[in-house]
Design an enzyme around this catalytic site. Structure first.
Site, short mmCIF file in Angstrom:
data_model
loop_
_atom_site.label_atom_id
_atom_site.label_comp_id
_atom_site.label_asym_id
_atom_site.label_seq_id
_atom_site.Cartn_x
_atom_site.Cartn_y
_atom_site.Cartn_z
N ARG A 128 2.69 -8.17 -1.80
CA ARG A 128 2.10 -7.74 -0.53
C ARG A 128 0.96 -6.79 -0.85
NH1 ARG A 128 6.85 -3.42 1.35
NH2 ARG A 128 7.15 -2.59 -0.74
N ASN A 166 0.83 -1.04 6.23
CA ASN A 166 1.94 -0.35 5.58
C ASN A 166 1.51 0.16 4.23
OD1 ASN A 166 4.94 0.21 5.68
ND2 ASN A 166 4.77 -0.79 3.70
N GLU A 167 1.65 1.47 4.05
CA GLU A 167 1.40 2.09 2.74
C GLU A 167 0.15 1.54 2.06
OE1 GLU A 167 4.97 1.91 0.37
OE2 GLU A 167 5.76 3.68 1.35
N GLU A 320 9.92 6.79 6.49
CA GLU A 320 10.85 6.01 5.64
C GLU A 320 11.60 6.97 4.74
OE1 GLU A 320 9.36 2.77 3.28
OE2 GLU A 320 7.99 2.12 4.85
N TRP A 328 14.20 0.12 -6.49
CA TRP A 328 12.96 -0.02 -7.26
C TRP A 328 12.72 1.14 -8.21
CZ3 TRP A 328 9.80 4.09 -6.20
CH2 TRP A 328 9.97 4.74 -4.96
N LYS A 369 16.85 -7.07 -1.26
CA LYS A 369 18.17 -7.34 -0.66
C LYS A 369 19.23 -6.32 -1.09
CE LYS A 369 19.13 -11.19 -3.86
NZ LYS A 369 17.77 -11.12 -4.46
C1 GAL Z 1 8.30 1.56 0.85
C2 GAL Z 1 7.76 0.39 1.67
C3 GAL Z 1 8.87 -0.37 2.35
C4 GAL Z 1 9.96 -0.67 1.36
C5 GAL Z 1 10.43 0.61 0.76
C6 GAL Z 1 11.57 0.46 -0.22
O1 GAL Z 1 7.40 2.05 -0.06
O2 GAL Z 1 6.87 0.86 2.66
O3 GAL Z 1 8.36 -1.56 2.91
O4 GAL Z 1 9.49 -1.54 0.39
O5 GAL Z 1 9.38 1.20 0.07
O6 GAL Z 1 11.98 1.72 -0.70
#
Ligand code: GAL
Length: 679
Positions: A128, A166-167, A320, A328, A369
C-alpha cells in the site's frame, strides 16, 4: 504542476471542529468491507461497539477496490449501509479517503501511477502507499473518488471527521514528473540556478550545475541537495494531501480534516503539515514489556507532547494504538493487565481528545490477520482485551470536562525536522550515531521524571510564553531563529543549548566567524572533540558556582571546547588535554540567562542540573517525591485540574497525594480531579 495547493490562502475553521473538540472519543479502525459476506459478524460488531462505549470509528481506509471495483464503476451501497448503521447505533464516522491502497486495475492500466526507483524502474503493484504522488492520472482518480465521497455523505449525520489517506510517508519517487517538479520547487525557492549553486556550495568537487536537468537528487556528497530533496518530498506529501482535501473542503466545509501522523522519524516536516490540518491525529505503538517500560513510557510521553505541540497545545487524537499485540514489530508481548488503560490514560494525560485502536476486529486473512484487535477471531466480549477496552470507554465517558482541559507547560523543548535531516546528512567528525532525537528525549526525561510539564515546540514559533526553552543539538540554526532565541533571552527567558548547536544555516552552509549565538552564550566556540561508545570524559563542577551544582559526571558523545568571554563556568572538563576548560556555562544576557552544556552528561548530572535550574525559575513539580517509574501529568481548565498518576512499573508504588498515602497497583493509573483557582 503539483505545488499549486501550497499557495492557497488560509481558510476559516470548519464548524464541526468545535463539536469534535468538545468531547472525548473512543473507537477503532473498522474494516467493515472485509466482512460483507458475514452479515452476522457485522450485526454483532455494532452490539459490541455499544458495549465498549465506542463513539467514533475510522472507516473506509483501504476500501478503494470495493468502492470502485472497475474503473469508473462505483459501488457505495455497502458504505451507505455502514454509515447508516453507525448512525443508528449512535456512533460517528471518521471517514477515510481511500488513496492509501489503490486497486490493482489502476496500476495495470496506468503503470505511471507506480513509483520509480533511482535506476528508472517502476515499482510493481504491491502493499500500500505505493503510488507516485505527482502522477496526473493518480491525482485525477483520487480527486474523482474523493469528490463522490464528499458529495454523497456531505449531509450524513454520522460524518464527524475526514481521515485523509493513511499514514503518508516520505517514500521518494524518481520518475521524470517528480524530478521536474523538484526542479520547479528549487526554482521557486532559489530563483535561478546561480542561487541553487550558491546555496549548495557546488564549486566543491566541481558540482556546479549549468542546466536544471543536471540536478539528480542521489548525491550524498552534496548535503544541501539532499536536504532540499527531503524538504521537497515533505512538501510533495503536503501538496498531495491538499489536493486530496480540495473537494472535501469545497463540498463539506463544515467537516474537519485530518491525516494520521506517525512517530517523527518518517521524513516529513509535521510542523509544516500541521498548519493545514484541523486536528492532529497519530498512531502510537510503543513496545511495552520488551525494553525497560519506564524508558518506553518516557519516550511515548515525549511523542504525545510533540503531537500536542504540532497545533500549539490543541488536543490531539490517538487514532491508532494496539489493544493487545502488533505483528510487525520484531517482538510484541501481550499487554500486561492494566496496560491498555494505562497507555490510553497516558495519551489523555498528555492532551489526547480520544483513544482509538487498530483494529476493531482481527482480519481473517492477509498480512495483519494476527495483529491484535478489540474483537479477536474467536469473537465476543469475554476476553481480557475487550474488558480493558470497556474500562477505557468508561474512563472516557466518565470525565467529559477533560475535553476542555489543557496542559500547563512553561518549559519548551525544541524538536526540529530540518535540523534532524541536516544532522543526519552531515559528514562530521562523528559520522554516525549523532542521536538527535535521543538527546531531545534525554533532556525531556529530566522533566518527565520530576513531574514538570513540558511542551515540545517548533524552532519557528514564538517562545515568549515559556520561562525555559531548551534547544538540544540545534545544529541547523538560521539567523532568524538565532535572533528570536536571542530576543527571548534578552526579554528575560532562560535558554539551554548543547554541543553541536548553530553550526550551519538553513542552506546547510556553515556560519562564518562568530556563531550567531555567541553574544548570548558569552563564550567563543573554538574546537570540538568526540568520543567513541566506550570512551568517556568527565566533568567537574566549579566550587561555589551560582547554580549550586556540585560533584562530577561522566560525559560522552561530544565535547565543545569553549573560551568564555562573559560567561560563568559552572563545570569544567576533568580529563584529557582540555581538562580544566569550560564544559558547562551560564551567561547573563539582557534580562535572561543562557546555559550551555558543551558535552553529553550522564543522567544523574543532567537531572541535578535541571532540578536546580527549575527550582531557581520557580517551576515546581506537580507532585513531589515521585517513585521511579511513576509519572505525574496534568491538564487543567479554569476551574479544575486533572492530575494523572501513572505507574509504569510491575510493582505496586506508593505515592502521597495531599498528604494521604495511596497505592498505585502495577501498571495502574489514578486520576485526581481537583477544583482549583488557576491564575
Ligand atoms: C498502522 C497502519 C494501520 C495498521 C497498523 C498496524 O501503521 O496505519 O493500517 O497497519 O499500523 O499496527
Amino acid at each position: 504542476m503539483t505545488m499549486r495547493f501550497l499557495r492557497y490562502h488560509r481558510r476559516m475553521q470548519p464548524q464541526n471542529l468545535t463539536e469534535l473538540l468538545s468531547r472525548l472519543w473512543h473507537g477503532a479502525d473498522y474494516n467493515y468491507e472485509q466482512w460483507l459476506e458475514f452479515p452476522d459478524v457485522l450485526h454483532e460488531d455494532f452490539r459490541l461497539m455499544n458495549l465498549a462505549h465506542c463513539t467514533a470509528m475510522s472507516v473506509g481506509i483501504f476500501s478503494w477496490a470495493k468502492l470502485e471495483p472497475r474503473e469508473g464503476q462505483y459501488d457505495f451501497r455497502w458504505l451507505d449501509a455502514l454509515m447508516d448503521d453507525l448512525h443508528g447505533h449512535g456512533i460517528r464516522a471518521i471517514l477515510a479517503t481511500p488513496s492509501a491502497a489503490h486497486p490493482a486495475w489502476l496500476s495495470a492500466r496506468v503503470p505511471e501511477v507506480q513509483r520509480m526507483n533511482h535506476l528508472g524502474q517502476r515499482e510493481p503493484h504491491r502493499g500500500r502507499q505505493n503510488f507516485c504522488r505527482t502522477s496526473p492520472v493518480f491525482r485525477e482518480k483520487v480527486t474523482a473518488i474523493n469528490t463522490l465521497l464528499a458529495d454523497r455523505y456531505k449531509d450524513h449525520p454520522a460524518l464527524l471527521l475526514w481521515h485523509v489517506s493513511n499514514e503518508y510517508g516520505s517514500t521518494v519517487c524518481y520518475c521524470p514528473t517528480c524530478l521536474a517538479d523538484f526542479r520547479r520547487w528549487l526554482a521557486a525557492r532559489y530563483g535561478d540556478l546561480d542561487g541553487v549553486n550558491r546555496a549548495w556550495w557546488t564549486t566543491f568537487w566541481s558540482h556546479t550545475y549549468t542546466d536544471w536537468d543536471e540536478i539528480d537528487p542521489v548525491d550524498p556528497s552534496n548535503n544541501g541537495l539532499l536536504l532540499d530533496w527531503q524538504r521537497y518530498n515533505s512538501d510533495q506529501v503536503l501538496d498531495f494531501y491538499r489536493m486530496e482535501c480540495a473537494p472535501l473542503r469545497q463540498l463539506t466545509p463544515h467537516i474537519p480534516l485530518t491525516t494520521n501522523f506517525m512517530r517523527p522519524d518518517v521524513g516529513l516536516d509535521y510542523w509544516k503539515i500541521a498548519e493545514h490540518i484541523d486536528i492532529v491525529c497519530w498512531d502510537s505503538y510503543p513496545e511495552w514489556h520488551v525494553h525497560d517500560d519506564v524508558q518506553t513510557a518516557c519516550e511515548t510521553a515525549f511523542y504525545h507532547d510533540l503531537h500536542r505541540g504540532y497545533k500549539q497545545g490543541q488536543p490531539f487524537y490517538l487514532l491508532e494504538s494496539s489493544p493487545s499485540q502488533t505483528n510487525w514489530q520484531p517482538l510484541s508481548r501481550l499487554k500486561r493487565p492494566g496496560m491498555v488503560k494505562l497507555a490510553s490514560a497516558q495519551a489523555l494525560a498528555h492532551g489526547a481528545m480520544g483513544v482509538n485502536y487498530f483494529q476493531w476486529r482481527q482480519s481473517r486473512g492477509g498480512e495483519e490477520k494476527f495483529h491484535g484487535a478489540v474483537v479477536a477471531h474467536r469473537g465476543g466480549e469475554n476476553t481480557r482485551t475487550f474488558r480493558e477496552v470497556v474500562e477505557v470507554g468508561e474512563m472516557l465517558a466518565g470525565m467529559p470536562a477533560l475535553a476542555a482541559a489543557r496542559t500547563p507547560a512553561r518549559v519548551g523543548i525544541i524538536y526540529d525536522f530540518e535540523n534532524e535531516w541536516a544532522l543526519g546528512l552531515a559528514h562530521l567528525p562523528r559520522k554516525v550515531n549523532k542521536e538527535y532525537q535521543a538527546t531531545c528525549i534525554e533532556h525531556y526525561t529530566a522533566f518527565w521524571r520530576r513531574g514538570i510539564p513540558v511542551d515540545v515546540i517548533n524552532a519557528r514559533q514564538d517562545f515568549s510564553k515559556y520561562a525555559l526553552v531548551i534547544a538540544p543539538m540545534l545544529y541547523l540554526l538560521s539567523e532568524e531563529t538565532a535572533t528570536r532565541l536571542t530576543e527571548f533571552v534578552r526579554a528575560g527567558g532562560t535558554l539551554v543549548t548543547t554541543y553541536m548547536t548553530g553550526w550551519v544555516n538553513e542552506s546547510d552552509l556553515t556560519h562564518l566567524g562568530a556563531s550567531p549565538l555567541e553574544a548570548v552564550w558569552g563564550f567563543k566556540l573554538v574546537e570540538y572533540d568526540t568520543f567513541g561508545a566506550d570512551q568517556a570524559g568527565q566533568v567537574m563542577c566549579t566550587a561555589g558556582n551560582t547554580l549550586d551544582l556540585i560533584g562530577s559526571a561522566r560525559c560522552g558523545r561530544f565535547a565543545d571546547l569553549l573560551e568564555p568571554t562573559t560567561a560563568e563556568v559552572l563545570a569544567v572538563y576533568a580529563r584529557d588535554f582540555y581538562g580544566t576548560q569550560a564544559a558547562l556555562t551560564v551567561n547573563a544576557y539582557g534580562q535572561g540567562k543562557a546555559y550551555h552544556l558543551g558535552t553529553q552528561v550522564d543522567e544523574p548530572f543532567l537531572g541535578a542540573f535541571y532540578e536546580k535550574l527549575t527550582r531557581a525559575l520557580g517551576l515546581f513539580p506537580l507532585l513531589t517525591g515521585l517513585p521511579h517509574g511513576v509519572s505525574a501529568q496534568a491538564r487543567q481548565t479554569e476551574r479544575q485540574q486533572f492530575l494523572f498518576l501513572m505507574n509504569f512499573t510491575n510493582q505496586t508504588q506508593t505515592i502521597s497525594v495531599e498528604e494521604t498515602a495511596t497505592d498505585l497497583p502495577p501498571y495502574g493509573v489514578r486520576i485526581v480531579v481537583k477544583d482549583v483557582e488557576i491564575i
